[in-house]
Design a protein around this motif. Structure first.
Motif, PDB file in Angstrom:
ATOM      1  N   ALA A 164       6.736  -5.619  -3.960  1.00  0.00           N
ATOM      2  CA  ALA A 164       6.060  -6.279  -5.086  1.00  0.00           C
ATOM      3  C   ALA A 164       4.732  -6.883  -4.644  1.00  0.00           C
ATOM      4  N   VAL A 165       4.736  -7.544  -3.485  1.00  0.00           N
ATOM      5  CA  VAL A 165       3.506  -8.157  -2.983  1.00  0.00           C
ATOM      6  C   VAL A 165       2.448  -7.094  -2.716  1.00  0.00           C
ATOM      7  N   THR A 166       2.863  -5.960  -2.160  1.00  0.00           N
ATOM      8  CA  THR A 166       1.915  -4.885  -1.850  1.00  0.00           C
ATOM      9  C   THR A 166       1.309  -4.294  -3.124  1.00  0.00           C
ATOM     10  N   LEU A 167       2.144  -3.968  -4.098  1.00  0.00           N
ATOM     11  CA  LEU A 167       1.650  -3.333  -5.321  1.00  0.00           C
ATOM     12  C   LEU A 167       0.797  -4.294  -6.150  1.00  0.00           C
ATOM     13  N   GLU A 210      -8.004   0.689   6.147  1.00  0.00           N
ATOM     14  CA  GLU A 210      -7.025   1.772   6.108  1.00  0.00           C
ATOM     15  C   GLU A 210      -6.167   1.767   7.374  1.00  0.00           C
ATOM     16  N   LEU A 211      -6.778   1.455   8.510  1.00  0.00           N
ATOM     17  CA  LEU A 211      -6.038   1.372   9.772  1.00  0.00           C
ATOM     18  C   LEU A 211      -5.013   0.240   9.719  1.00  0.00           C
ATOM     19  N   LEU A 212      -5.421  -0.909   9.207  1.00  0.00           N
ATOM     20  CA  LEU A 212      -4.509  -2.048   9.118  1.00  0.00           C
ATOM     21  C   LEU A 212      -3.364  -1.763   8.153  1.00  0.00           C
ATOM     22  N   GLU A 213      -3.662  -1.127   7.034  1.00  0.00           N
ATOM     23  CA  GLU A 213      -2.601  -0.766   6.081  1.00  0.00           C
ATOM     24  C   GLU A 213      -1.583   0.155   6.740  1.00  0.00           C
ATOM     25  N   ALA A 216       0.633  -1.814   9.105  1.00  0.00           N
ATOM     26  CA  ALA A 216       1.590  -2.661   8.391  1.00  0.00           C
ATOM     27  C   ALA A 216       2.700  -1.859   7.746  1.00  0.00           C
ATOM     28  N   ALA A 217       2.505  -0.535   7.629  1.00  0.00           N
ATOM     29  CA  ALA A 217       3.498   0.317   6.967  1.00  0.00           C
ATOM     30  C   ALA A 217       4.565   0.830   7.921  1.00  0.00           C
ATOM     31  N   ARG A 265       5.188  -7.556  10.848  1.00  0.00           N
ATOM     32  CA  ARG A 265       5.177  -6.093  10.683  1.00  0.00           C
ATOM     33  C   ARG A 265       3.804  -5.514  11.019  1.00  0.00           C
ATOM     34  N   LEU A 266       2.756  -6.188  10.608  1.00  0.00           N
ATOM     35  CA  LEU A 266       1.415  -5.710  10.931  1.00  0.00           C
ATOM     36  C   LEU A 266       1.206  -5.697  12.438  1.00  0.00           C
ATOM     37  N   LEU A 267       1.582  -6.780  13.118  1.00  0.00           N
ATOM     38  CA  LEU A 267       1.382  -6.865  14.561  1.00  0.00           C
ATOM     39  C   LEU A 267       2.208  -5.820  15.305  1.00  0.00           C
TER      40      LEU A 267
END
Length: 825
Positions: A164-167, A210-213, A216-217, A265-267
């Protein structure tokens, strides 16, 4: 929900009627399908049952109305079925949702409670990214406030909340034209806003968002080949991407605090991005990231700052060459308290050791960082006209300054003004040396449960010449043997440029194999002789060794065969017991009033990883139904298991090696002896009858092995004290004769009884004071407490504490003071 709903724009009457009319039309039809489908599946998605196939063929407009109806159900909570998949299925494809639909959905969310599976967030999160920037413009304040609230809402499951936060974040980005996704580095922790402010334009440079996304995925600790291929493509497409990766990870190592799960998750993904670089600086940074992620704040009792990053980083670090990974992981193996991270650290060390032909114990031993200290345990560095020295004194690292050979107090002001960076680096060295000292003390003490032997040269280089480990090795008792059969004990002594082992008379022992001395293998006469030698020579060991408690198996334990009940049935102060468990290297689940929280098995690996001890504890219910904090726990059995490949096999008590058994039982005795309510001097004043029988029985019970050792230490220390003529040792008590009366201090609990009627005397020691008395060890706080009470009671006529005076006999106090007045004393 929060105040974000007040930011929603007004929905016109016409728009509201259009939405709600459609919902009413779809309501009964979708309910009928759900009622049939729920007979197949209870508590899970219903989209895979046969009845759902008809729903998938509905026209787009009918699916829209049905999705809105299900959204209302998910927010109201009237159907106890996980509706996430239902809502997503209905909203899939080219469904003609409108801006009015989104506003109405958000109003429903604001009014309703929703399920913890986040189904009430599915539809607004799916609709928002489909709208145009113009349609979203006046919704940005409400959406932003909702996202800020959601990032801290841990009552919603992580997956639906993150989706939800992402969308919703993507919808905000579309409306605002932001290059950096709103859901990345959000304000759910202090780390996100800090790096947004610090890195600024670097985060929105071409290709970086785009790299950070992508980072985080990453959903799992291990990256797939497909994910890594895409990572390499994004790194190549972003000219400043690799530098941003390093800056973000470096900022995390300096952050030193727990971060949000989304940042974690990003780290984790950034760690994988860093692993694509093979240079030494990348290895050093990855090592620091691993240590920072695995670290835990004191109040978290073992929960890491970034658990997902820690688990992934341990794996990545184990795949790199050099000594840095070994040293980092070896240090973490004895400092990390989190069970999941620690098990991975040990597995990684085993993997690294296998490559070099080392056992896990050897890995830990050979990778101790010396931090650049010389053989004397010092690192000297010129700083302007001064000489700075990092040195180890009394098991601690410290930084001192001198000028022209004259030691100075504190840091000179010119150093602070002109050499700030150098001072920061030196203080960092002190901090790192201190951390290594802590881990080495734990590791060396852990060797007492192992049957390890060393060749004389290896032993000398690892325990006497190493500037950190030598702090402990030079003060311990060792045994040497030339045939592996007859062992002779002695202490290290410098002999020219090297070291030798000498016996109590100072005679050098023949060089051969060396092992760490343990009283479980020694005769009573030898143990007592070495205790006397230590006290007479004024030697202080880094932890109890010569005065260490010994726990041989009892007939009762051999009879029960698979467990020991020696320390069962005690009532412990839970928070203190849990903290002590973890400090001693045990791992245990938390007790609490939730499902599965009423009992727990604390475990510790001993014997170099070959054995595991487990100690059962259970929650003691609080009589106050409104008090949820766990105050007390009860103790139960101690069991053992042998490591067999990848599993632990229960082992009979009689098969457990004496060193392993004694060390495990010593720890459990320590937990009971320190945290039992019987050691609480104020317990009798609480008016709490639940445990009165236990308190009375235990507070004056027969001495445990730890208390017996304490008695022996007192027998050697008391003759050296000024109160020697006022004290006597009995089987369980230290009897003290004061001017007002006589007292008995129990050697196990430290509780005090007044003669002749054994009236209880409550004395709460603010801090144990023993003057300049030398103690042969410093890890028995009860010994210091007993001595401080004895010193005070021997001069009871000088007591001024009103809480103690109120318990003493008034007639004795008055008569003593009258005597002082008439004699002029």
């Amino acid at each position: 929900m929060g105040d974000w709903s007040a930011l929603l724009p007004h929905l016109s009457d016409a728009d509201r009627r259009q939405v709600e009319t459609g919902v009413a039309e779809a309501d009964e039809r979708i309910r009928a399908v759900l009622r049939i489908a729920s007979t197949y599946f209870w508590g899970s998605s219903v989209t895979s049952v046969p009845e759902w196939a008809a729903v998938e063929s509905w026209p787009a407009e009918e699916r829209r109305r049905a999705a809105l109806a299900m959204h209302r159900e998910s927010a109201n909570g009237s159907i106890p079925t996980a509706l996430n998949d239902v809502v997503r299925n209905l909203a899939a494809g080219d469904v003609p949702f409108t801006r009015a639909d989104l506003v109405w959905c958000l109003e429903v969310v604001a009014r309703g409670g929703g399920f913890d599976n986040g189904a009430h967030l599915e539809l607004p999160a799916l609709i928002a990214p489909r709208l145009t920037a113009a349609e979203l413009a006046d919704l940005v304040p409400a959406l932003s406030a909702l996202v800020s609230e959601l990032v801290d809402d841990y009552f919603i499951a992580a997956g639906p909340r993150r989706r939800a936060v992402t969308l919703l974040g993507r919808a905000i980005d579309r409306a605002t034209g932001s290059r950096l996704p709103a859901w990345l580095l959000h304000d759910g922790d202090t780390f996100g806003p800090a790096v947004r402010a610090d890195l600024g334009a670097a985060l929105v440079a071409p290709g970086v968002p785009e790299l950070l996304e992508h980072c985080a995925a990453l959903d799992k600790p291990a990256a797939t080949a497909k994910w890594l291929r895409r990572l390499d493509e994004l790194l190549a497409a972003a000219p400043g991407g690799r530098q941003v990766v390093r800056r973000l990870l470096d900022a995390f190592t300096a952050h030193g605090r727990t971060i949000h799960d989304d940042s974690d998750r990003l780290l984790r993904g950034l760690g994988w991005a860093l692993s694509r670089e093979r240079d030494e600086k990348a290895t050093d940074l990855l090592a620091r990231v691993t240590a920072s992620a695995a670290a835990a704040p004191r109040q978290a009792a073992g929960f890491p700052h970034a658990p997902r990053t820690a688990i992934a980083a341990v794996r990545l670090l184990a795949d790199r060459d050099g000594d840095v990974p070994l040293r980092t992981l070896a240090r973490l193996a004895v400092t990390v308290r989190n069970k999941g991270v620690r098990s991975r650290v040990q597995a990684a060390l085993t993997q690294l050791g296998a490559r070099r032909g080392w056992s896990l114990s050897e890995v830990m031993e050979l990778t101790v960082d010396d931090h650049g200290l010389g053989p004397d345990g010092c690192l000297r560095t010129p700083v302007g006209p001064y000489e700075a020295t990092v040195e180890i004194v009394d098991d601690r690292a410290r930084l001192v300054f001198a000028r022209d050979g004259v030691a100075l107090k504190g840091v000179p002001a010119p150093v602070k003004r002109a050499h700030g960076d150098e001072l920061t680096q030196l203080r960092d060295v002190v901090k790192r040396v201190g951390a290594t000292l802590v881990s080495e003390r734990q590791r060396v003490e852990g060797l007492l449960s192992e049957e390890r032997t060393w060749s004389y040269p290896d032993w000398s280089s690892r325990f006497l010449d190493h500037p950190v480990t030598a702090t402990y090795g030079r003060r311990l008792l060792w045994e040497t043997s030339t045939d592996g059969q007859r062992w002779t004990a002695g202490l290290p002594r410098r002999d020219g440029d090297g070291w030798t082992i000498v016996d109590r008379d100072g005679r050098a022992l023949a060089h051969g194999s060396v092992r760490l001395w343990h009283p479980v293998r020694a005769s009573t006469a030898e143990v007592l002789a070495w205790r006397g030698h230590l006290v007479a020579a004024g030697l202080a060991q880094p932890f109890k060794q010569v005065f260490r408690e010994v726990y041989p198996r009892t007939p009762a334990e051999e009879k029960t065969h698979t467990y020991s009940n020696r320390f069962a049935g005690h009532i412990l102060r839970y928070r203190q017991a849990n903290a002590l468990l973890r400090a001693r290297g045990w791992q245990a689940g938390y007790l609490g009033t939730w499902d599965g929280g009423y009992d727990s098995e604390a475990t510790k690996v001993l014997g170099g990883g070959a054995w595991r001890a487990s100690f059962h504890q259970a929650l003691v219910d609080n009589p106050d139904p409104h008090h949820y904090d766990v105050e007390y726990c009860s103790t139960d059995q101690v069991r053992f298991a042998r490591h067999d490949g990848t599993t632990w096999l229960p082992a009979p008590v009689i098969d457990v090696p004496p060193l392993v058994f004694s060390e495990a039982m010593r720890d459990v005795d320590l937990f009971v002896g320190v945290t039992s309510i019987a050691t609480d001097p104020q317990w009798a004043d609480r008016g709490e009858d639940r445990f009165s029988a236990y308190w009375q029985r235990t507070a004056m019970a027969e001495l445990t092995p730890s208390a017996q050792v304490r008695r022996d230490a007192l027998a050697r220390l008391l003759p050296r004290m000024a109160i020697a003529d006022r004290v006597d040792l009995t089987d369980r008590y230290l009897r003290v004769r004061g001017d007002l009366g006589a007292y008995r201090i129990h050697l196990g609990s430290g509780n005090v009884m007044m003669e002749p009627d054994d009236a209880y005397l409550c004395i709460v020691a603010a801090r144990a004071q023993t003057g300049r008395l030398h103690l042969p060890f410093d890890d028995d706080p009860m010994l210091s407490t007993i001595l401080s009470k004895a010193i005070m009671l021997a001069a009871d006529h000088r007591i001024t504490d009103p809480t103690v005076l109120s318990q003493l006999r008034p007639t004795e106090i008055d008569s003593c003071r009258l005597s002082e007045w008439t004699t002029g004393a």
